[in-house]
Design an enzyme around this catalytic site. Structure first.
Site: not given
Length: 272
Positions: A134, A148, A152
């Site tokens: 992560s 992004y 995550k």
């Protein structure tokens, strides 16, 4: 006892470092890459303990086949590392549908498909460890990388649920949350949206984030990842790097303060 690893994105960055660390101590590693030529040096150096597989993690059927091939080749599967991923830079308003879908397909769905393929093998063994790469960006967020962060944060929630679901089967789950490191995450591997002039000032401010001035050394994570996978009770979450803890503390203190301030409204919404 020597472990058998399955590492996606093993050609560079954390994936390459961790593959080498495992091989050097005598473990077996299946390393995937879009281009297996990128890991040929490991094949040559460790012909008996390193298996290279061509893999695009966005292909679910290929993920299942690769994991099955790995288990059949070495006879078991102890550590699965979902490392394949990339960073996409773009303000939320700038993101196209294709860009967001591509980010999620690799960073989130790729990890999900590999994990699903590994779980039946690990359940049958009665042991296993799923390591999800992560980021501090999986629990906090900054301008320019909203897509992004979305990928995550999704991985974080999925993995926390997973950890509770599989604990009874002897399977551990760990989210490794690195800060800034000297990898090519923001370099050749990254993607960028077409920029809108309206966000020039925001972009300029974001480029001066302190984390960029003191990146961590990827090779230093070798010993750290081995400590994580060797732990009798590995953590659900672990930071890599000096900066993430301070970022998390400031972020969560702010969240708690806001939630407490607005608790009367929360209780009002509950009803009598």
């Amino acid at each position: 006892m020597a472990k058998t690893w399955f590492i996606t994105g093993a050609s560079k960055g954390f994936g390459r470092e961790w593959a080498e660390a495992a091989l050097e101590r005598g473990d077996s590693v299946v390393g995937t890459a879009r281009n297996p030529d990128d890991v040929q040096a490991l094949v040559d150096q460790y012909p008996d303990t390193f298996l290279a597989i061509r893999l695009d993690v966005t292909d679910r059927a290929a993920d299942v086949a690769a994991v099955q091939q790995a288990a059949e080749h070495f006879g078991r599967l102890d550590v699965v590392v979902n490392n394949a991923g990339f960073g996409h830079f773009g303000m939320v308003e700038e993101l196209t549908e294709d860009e967001v879908r591509a980010q999620l397909e690799t960073n989130f769905f790729g990890a999900l498909w590999v994990t699903q393929a590994a779980l039946p093998i690990m359940r049958e063994q009665g042991s296993g460890h799923v390591v999800q790469v992560s980021s501090i960006g999986g629990i906090s967020a900054f301008p320019t990388v909203g897509a992004y962060h979305a990928s995550k944060w999704a991985l974080e929630g999925l993995s926390q649920s997973l950890s509770q679901e599989v604990a009874g089967f002897g399977i551990h789950v760990t989210l490794v949350e690195p800060g800034g490191f000297s990898t090519d995450w923001s370099g050749p591997s990254s993607k960028h949206s077409e920029e809108l002039d309206a966000y020039a000032d925001v972009r300029e401010a974001a480029s001066k984030r302190p984390s960029a001035s003191d990146p961590g050394k990827p090779e230093a994570t070798r010993s750290a990842i081995l400590k994580v996978v060797d732990a009798e009770q590995p953590p659900l979450r672990v930071f890599f790097g000096k900066a993430p803890l301070g970022i998390a503390e400031r972020d969560y203190e702010s969240r708690l303060a806001t939630w407490r301030e607005w608790q009367p409204v929360a209780e009002e919404a509950h009803g009598a």
